[in-house]
Design an enzyme around this catalytic site. Structure first.
Site, PDB file in Angstrom:
ATOM      1  N   SER A  19       0.004   3.185 -20.045  1.00 21.64           N
ATOM      2  CA  SER A  19      -0.098   4.296 -19.108  1.00 21.64           C
ATOM      3  C   SER A  19       1.224   5.072 -19.051  1.00 21.64           C
ATOM      4  O   SER A  19       1.708   5.539 -20.078  1.00 21.64           O
ATOM      5  CB  SER A  19      -0.537   3.755 -17.747  1.00 21.64           C
ATOM      6  N   TYR A  20       1.825   5.214 -17.860  1.00 20.60           N
ATOM      7  CA  TYR A  20       3.092   5.940 -17.765  1.00 20.60           C
ATOM      8  C   TYR A  20       4.135   5.293 -18.677  1.00 20.60           C
ATOM      9  O   TYR A  20       4.959   5.979 -19.295  1.00 20.60           O
ATOM     10  CB  TYR A  20       3.573   5.915 -16.317  1.00 20.60           C
ATOM     11  N   HIS A  33      -9.067   0.918 -16.688  1.00 20.26           N
ATOM     12  CA  HIS A  33      -7.611   0.991 -16.807  1.00 20.26           C
ATOM     13  C   HIS A  33      -6.908  -0.326 -16.484  1.00 20.26           C
ATOM     14  O   HIS A  33      -6.021  -0.756 -17.241  1.00 20.26           O
ATOM     15  CB  HIS A  33      -7.090   2.116 -15.910  1.00 20.26           C
ATOM     16  N   TYR A  90       7.752   2.247 -12.283  1.00 21.40           N
ATOM     17  CA  TYR A  90       7.009   1.469 -11.290  1.00 21.40           C
ATOM     18  C   TYR A  90       7.746   0.223 -10.791  1.00 21.40           C
ATOM     19  O   TYR A  90       7.107  -0.674 -10.256  1.00 21.40           O
ATOM     20  CB  TYR A  90       5.668   1.043 -11.867  1.00 21.40           C
ATOM     21  N   TRP A 103       0.104   9.125  -5.728  1.00 19.14           N
ATOM     22  CA  TRP A 103       1.251   9.760  -5.078  1.00 19.14           C
ATOM     23  C   TRP A 103       1.716   8.949  -3.865  1.00 19.14           C
ATOM     24  O   TRP A 103       2.897   8.668  -3.705  1.00 19.14           O
ATOM     25  CB  TRP A 103       0.873  11.173  -4.619  1.00 19.14           C
ATOM     26  N   ASP A 132     -11.970   3.587 -19.091  1.00 20.00           N
ATOM     27  CA  ASP A 132     -10.588   3.884 -18.726  1.00 20.00           C
ATOM     28  C   ASP A 132     -10.438   5.394 -18.535  1.00 20.00           C
ATOM     29  O   ASP A 132     -10.763   6.172 -19.438  1.00 20.00           O
ATOM     30  CB  ASP A 132      -9.674   3.385 -19.846  1.00 20.00           C
TER      31      ASP A 132
END
Length: 568
Positions: free
Chosen positions: A114-115, A285, A45, A161, A251
């Site tokens: 997260s990611y 989240h 990110y 996306w 979340d």
């Protein structure tokens, strides 16, 4: 290299990987002689260029790094929809590079949500020799838990996306802007993205809107959405270090809580098994640690200083400070009760000290929001009536979430005028009821359609006039996948089948005078894609038809809500 207020910053450091590709990193470390423990954050990110002051002043060297093929890093990005991405090996090499720096003492921890947490579990299974502890939080065991619980979840994924992943790839491929997430979010807001994109059909054509390097992966995933790309339920036996996890009842990634038990049972070392921790609060989240979530105030006690907790975690494992972290309970969880919620502790999640309590569904055949739907512990109100409603995918039940498209504790009163939501209520409670774990709904249903969805929501209906009705948790089942994501079993229209809907994790206290409320409906759009009710592939075929759905409740069909009653 620059220094400010005791912090040295080294921008755009090139970190070599085993195949010669270089990752771009920023290094933040104390402006003083000596060697310090290292903390690594890897992200797709855009690596943070600031924000680590507290960690550095606590005596850590922090490295924030772009993952392969993202922003300043070389190579080609492979998203986490693929089983093999190269991020495990890159993560291993990055840990070992950090440990070998002259300003690092060889003890390395990893950090991120997260990611960025997915990145950590990938590298941890390879066991870098200098990895000592992790803080990988809010990432489930499998991609299907986030994006495909039997049906596509377009709300978060389409925006992700377009606004999070596509801009940098557009820049790399020389395509017109937007080239940054900020530009993309502005464009999304300007074109009313939710209105412009969310009605798109069929979804399998949507990847045409995405740049190369993302479009082909998105299309391939939409063609095989049930595949298990992560398989984190199989990695814990390879993980040798303890992890600190944070998650929240609201979340969309709270499947992360399942890592704890799997680490406790299968972690490679005694330390990994006994020292992995979980902290779960009333958060969604982006609001981890906050007292106010989506406009709901859970009280000052709900707020936690996450950086403080993380620094304390690393102080123990990376510096060897005896601060009591190793003697704390495995789980701290927040039992919601308006602004009067309290923190509880447990040895695992879900807590072992719960007892299932069944509430039978009944009605006089009109369990709409102002109807006769009842929840009863005994069978005195059981009837042989059936509640029916029409689910029209042209007019689905709207998701009640924030403008940022994150789920939260929405007030369900906003939807009480709809006639496609069934409501079953307990009598006003005379004593408080506290639960902790995963509520379950057993429904006996039928439909006029060969396939449809059923959603179940647990709601705390406040007793005072004009009181709110916040959602506690929810779950859903797509009928064709009622027994497995890998097998499709269409309905025979009119035939009664049993569905078991496990709701998401929660801990809450229903106060005296409140009612326990269960809502049953067939849509939650765009958090979940609409079931087209045709039995065809909803990602490919755009036809939408109306289904008449029914909930049966009788001695032969005992539809029921099962709550994990807590002894707290």
């Amino acid at each position: 290299m620059s220094g400010a207020l005791g912090i040295l910053t080294e921008p755009d450091v090139q970190v070599p990987m085993r195949d010669g590709v270089h990752m771009a990193a920023h290094v933040f470390r104390p402006d003083a002689a000596g060697r310090y423990p290292g903390i690594l954050l890897r992200t797709p990110y855009d690596r943070p260029k600031s924000g680590f002051e507290r960690y550095v002043r606590a005596g850590y060297a922090v490295v924030s790094m772009d993952s392969r093929g993202r922003y300043g890093s070389e190579g080609d990005w492979v998203p986490f929809t693929e089983e093999h991405t190269g991020d495990a090996e890159d993560g291993y090499d990055s840990v070992e590079w950090l440990a070998a720096q002259p300003w690092c003492d060889g003890n390395v921890g990893t950090l991120g949500a997260s990611y960025n947490a997915w990145m950590q579990w990938q590298l941890a299974k390879l066991r870098p020799p200098h990895l000592v502890a992790m803080c990988a939080y809010t990432i489930p065991l499998e991609l299907t838990e986030v994006d495909w619980p039997g049906g596509f979840r377009p709300g978060r994924r389409i925006k992700w996306w377009l606004t999070s992943m596509a801009p940098d790839l557009r820049r790399r491929h020389g395509l017109p802007p937007p080239h940054t997430p900020e530009q993309a979010r502005q464009e999304w807001d300007k074109t009313a993205g939710e209105g412009h994109w969310i009605g798109y059909l069929p979804w399998l054509d949507f990847p045409r809107q995405l740049p190369p390097g993302l479009a082909e992966y998105a299309k391939d995933w939409l063609e095989h959405p049930n595949r298990r790309a992560w398989k984190f339920d199989e990695v814990h036996e390879e993980v040798a270090v303890p992890n600190l996890d944070f998650s929240g009842w609201y979340d969309h990634c709270n499947g992360s809580m399942q890592h704890l038990q799997l680490m406790q049972h299968h972690g490679r070392t005694e330390q990994a098994r006994s020292q992995t921790k979980l902290i779960a609060g009333p958060w969604n989240h982006p609001s981890l640690g906050s007292r106010i979530v989506a406009g709901f105030d859970f009280g000052p006690q709900a707020a936690l200083d996450l950086p403080d907790l993380i620094i304390r975690w690393f102080d123990h494992w990376l510096k060897g400070i005896d601060n009591g972290v190793d003697r704390e309970p495995a789980v701290r969880y927040f039992a919601m009760a308006g602004r009067q919620g309290q923190w509880r502790s447990a040895d695992t999640w879900p807590p072992a000290n719960t007892t299932p309590c069944e509430y039978l569904l009944s009605s006089d055949g009109n369990a709409k929001s102002d109807g006769s739907g009842r929840l009863s512990i005994n069978d005195e109100h059981t009837t042989t009536e059936t509640d029916r409603f029409d689910y029209d995918p042209h007019n689905p039940v709207p998701t009640l979430w924030t403008r940022e498209w994150f789920t939260g504790p929405a007030d369900r009163r906003r939807l009480e005028g709809r006639d496609d939501i069934l409501c079953y209520r307990s009598e006003p409670l005379t004593d408080a009821v506290e639960i902790a774990g995963y509520p379950e709904v057993v429904l006996f249903v039928s439909s006029s359609a060969p396939d449809t969805d059923f959603f179940a929501r647990l709601v705390d209906e406040h007793g005072d006039e004009g009181g709110s009705a916040p959602e506690m948790c929810y779950g859903m089942v797509r009928a064709r996948h009622r027994n497995s994501l890998d097998v499709e079993e269409l309905l025979t229209p009119g035939d009664v089948v049993e569905l078991r809907i496990r709701m998401g994790p929660t801990a809450c206290r229903f106060e005296p005078g409140h009612r326990i409320r269960l809502e049953i409906t067939s849509s939650d759009f765009p958090n979940h894609d609409r079931n087209h009710n045709t039995g065809k592939n909803d990602l490919v075929d755009p036809e939408l038809v109306v289904a008449t759905n029914a909930v049966h409740h009788s001695a032969a069909h005992p539809s029921r809500l099962v709550l994990p009653m807590s002894e707290a």
